[in-house]
Motif scaffolding. Structure first.
Motif, PDB file in Angstrom:
ATOM      1  N   SER A 111       7.285   5.415  13.888  1.00 51.69           N
ATOM      2  CA  SER A 111       6.501   3.746  13.636  1.00 51.69           C
ATOM      3  C   SER A 111       5.321   3.684  14.499  1.00 51.69           C
ATOM      4  CB  SER A 111       7.206   2.590  13.596  1.00 51.69           C
ATOM      5  OG  SER A 111       6.425   1.466  13.536  1.00 51.69           O
ATOM      6  N   TYR A 112       5.653   3.891  16.053  1.00 49.65           N
ATOM      7  CA  TYR A 112       4.674   4.377  17.280  1.00 49.65           C
ATOM      8  C   TYR A 112       4.050   4.862  17.466  1.00 49.65           C
ATOM      9  CZ  TYR A 112       8.075   0.141  19.253  1.00 49.65           C
ATOM     10  OH  TYR A 112       8.832  -0.702  19.822  1.00 49.65           O
ATOM     11  N   VAL A 113       4.057   6.141  16.478  1.00 48.90           N
ATOM     12  CA  VAL A 113       3.187   6.970  16.706  1.00 48.90           C
ATOM     13  C   VAL A 113       1.947   7.342  15.898  1.00 48.90           C
ATOM     14  CG1 VAL A 113       3.420  10.190  15.898  1.00 48.90           C
ATOM     15  CG2 VAL A 113       5.255   8.969  17.342  1.00 48.90           C
ATOM     16  N   ARG A 114       2.737   6.894  14.249  1.00 52.13           N
ATOM     17  CA  ARG A 114       1.570   6.576  13.519  1.00 52.13           C
ATOM     18  C   ARG A 114       0.221   5.585  14.308  1.00 52.13           C
ATOM     19  NH1 ARG A 114       6.374   7.891  10.005  1.00 52.13           N
ATOM     20  NH2 ARG A 114       6.488   5.805  10.199  1.00 52.13           N
ATOM     21  N   ARG A 115       0.898   3.917  14.994  1.00 54.18           N
ATOM     22  CA  ARG A 115       0.258   3.483  15.740  1.00 54.18           C
ATOM     23  C   ARG A 115      -0.794   3.479  16.519  1.00 54.18           C
ATOM     24  NH1 ARG A 115       3.964  -1.182  16.972  1.00 54.18           N
ATOM     25  NH2 ARG A 115       5.114  -0.621  14.958  1.00 54.18           N
ATOM     26  N   GLY A 116       0.241   4.579  17.097  1.00 62.83           N
ATOM     27  CA  GLY A 116      -0.322   5.049  18.398  1.00 62.83           C
ATOM     28  C   GLY A 116      -2.254   6.328  17.815  1.00 62.83           C
ATOM     29  N   GLN A 117      -2.001   6.918  16.918  1.00 60.80           N
ATOM     30  CA  GLN A 117      -2.651   7.889  16.349  1.00 60.80           C
ATOM     31  C   GLN A 117      -3.624   6.929  16.006  1.00 60.80           C
ATOM     32  OE1 GLN A 117      -0.658   9.970  12.834  1.00 60.80           O
ATOM     33  NE2 GLN A 117       0.603  11.796  14.982  1.00 60.80           N
ATOM     34  N   THR A 118      -3.559   5.716  15.031  1.00 63.34           N
ATOM     35  CA  THR A 118      -4.217   4.666  14.487  1.00 63.34           C
ATOM     36  C   THR A 118      -5.318   4.528  15.442  1.00 63.34           C
ATOM     37  OG1 THR A 118      -3.427   4.511  12.698  1.00 63.34           O
ATOM     38  CG2 THR A 118      -5.265   2.928  12.869  1.00 63.34           C
ATOM     39  N   ILE A 119      -4.832   4.110  16.087  1.00 63.38           N
ATOM     40  CA  ILE A 119      -5.422   3.640  17.997  1.00 63.38           C
ATOM     41  C   ILE A 119      -6.496   4.602  18.287  1.00 63.38           C
ATOM     42  CG2 ILE A 119      -5.231   2.786  19.689  1.00 63.38           C
ATOM     43  CD1 ILE A 119      -2.790   1.340  19.299  1.00 63.38           C
ATOM     44  N   ILE A 120      -5.617   5.622  18.121  1.00 65.16           N
ATOM     45  CA  ILE A 120      -6.554   6.773  19.629  1.00 65.16           C
ATOM     46  C   ILE A 120      -7.955   7.283  18.243  1.00 65.16           C
ATOM     47  CG2 ILE A 120      -6.550   9.438  19.853  1.00 65.16           C
ATOM     48  CD1 ILE A 120      -3.658   8.503  20.800  1.00 65.16           C
ATOM     49  N   LEU A 121      -8.008   7.220  16.601  1.00 61.27           N
ATOM     50  CA  LEU A 121      -8.385   7.760  16.249  1.00 61.27           C
ATOM     51  C   LEU A 121     -10.043   6.166  16.319  1.00 61.27           C
ATOM     52  CD1 LEU A 121      -6.922   8.989  13.079  1.00 61.27           C
ATOM     53  CD2 LEU A 121      -8.286  10.455  15.054  1.00 61.27           C
ATOM     54  N   VAL A 122      -9.549   4.690  16.365  1.00 65.94           N
ATOM     55  CA  VAL A 122     -10.511   4.065  15.993  1.00 65.94           C
ATOM     56  C   VAL A 122     -10.916   4.195  17.408  1.00 65.94           C
ATOM     57  CG1 VAL A 122     -11.202   1.980  16.392  1.00 65.94           C
ATOM     58  CG2 VAL A 122      -9.090   2.911  14.786  1.00 65.94           C
ATOM     59  N   LEU A 123     -10.731   4.655  18.305  1.00 64.83           N
ATOM     60  CA  LEU A 123     -11.130   4.792  19.553  1.00 64.83           C
ATOM     61  C   LEU A 123     -11.901   5.634  19.792  1.00 64.83           C
ATOM     62  CD1 LEU A 123      -8.692   3.264  22.101  1.00 64.83           C
ATOM     63  CD2 LEU A 123     -10.373   2.342  21.246  1.00 64.83           C
ATOM     64  N   VAL A 124     -11.479   7.229  19.063  1.00 61.49           N
ATOM     65  CA  VAL A 124     -12.861   7.936  19.039  1.00 61.49           C
ATOM     66  C   VAL A 124     -14.350   7.662  17.930  1.00 61.49           C
ATOM     67  CG1 VAL A 124     -13.289   9.995  18.076  1.00 61.49           C
ATOM     68  CG2 VAL A 124     -11.251   9.847  19.524  1.00 61.49           C
ATOM     69  N   ALA A 125     -13.553   7.417  17.505  1.00 60.59           N
ATOM     70  CA  ALA A 125     -14.605   6.947  16.490  1.00 60.59           C
ATOM     71  C   ALA A 125     -15.631   6.075  16.729  1.00 60.59           C
ATOM     72  CB  ALA A 125     -14.257   6.175  15.434  1.00 60.59           C
ATOM     73  N   LEU A 126     -15.235   5.037  17.617  1.00 61.90           N
ATOM     74  CA  LEU A 126     -16.065   3.722  17.893  1.00 61.90           C
ATOM     75  C   LEU A 126     -16.797   5.176  18.877  1.00 61.90           C
ATOM     76  CD1 LEU A 126     -13.595   1.208  18.424  1.00 61.90           C
ATOM     77  CD2 LEU A 126     -15.370   0.707  16.857  1.00 61.90           C
TER      78      LEU A 126
END
Length: 145
Positions: A111-126
């Motif tokens: 769950s933490y890994v998936r959340r972390g991946q989502t946060i990283i992808l959003v940051l990269v997109a921004l």
């Protein structure tokens, strides 16, 4: 703890005994290329034993930092082991506890890994969006109207 200190001490002594000649070994050349070695040398000359202390918390840079500490001649083996040992007293129990905890709570870890991946992808997109806007604005500013 003993294994950590033995491994780190070995890397330090490799730097102390063989110095920059060891950088010609194929195993070291891939991990510690000349640019990285020079960069770590500069930081070590500037911050000394603090680089060794914080190097314990930097996977990927730990080996180049400890090797450079050995080649620099600015820190004795005894001081290196004390500094690294103090940092290991902090980091090793943390990693052991996290490994133990998440081994029994694998679903929570995922769950933490998936959340972390989502946060990283959003940051990269921004970041990409920000760079795109910046370069568009810069091109528009430089082009004749």
């Amino acid at each position: 703890m003993a294994g950590v200190l033995l491994g780190d001490g070995f890397v330090f002594l490799l730097g102390r005994v063989y110095g920059e000649r060891a950088l010609k070994l194929p195993v070291l050349r891939t991990v510690l290329h000349p640019e990285r070695f020079e960069k770590v040398q500069e930081k070590f000359k500037k911050y000394g034993k603090w680089v060794v202390f914080f190097g314990r918390f930097m996977p990927g840079l730990r080996m180049p930092i400890f090797f450079t500490a050995g080649t620099s001649g600015q820190i004795s083996f005894f001081r290196f082991v004390l500094t690294d040992g103090f940092a290991a007293l902090i980091s090793v129990p943390i990693w052991v506890y996290l490994g133990y905890y998440f081994a029994h709570n694998f679903d929570e870890l995922m769950s933490y890994v998936r959340r972390g991946q989502t946060i990283i992808l959003v940051l990269v997109a921004l970041a990409l969006l920000g760079f795109g806007i910046f370069f568009y604005w810069k091109q528009k500013k430089e082009s004749p109207s």
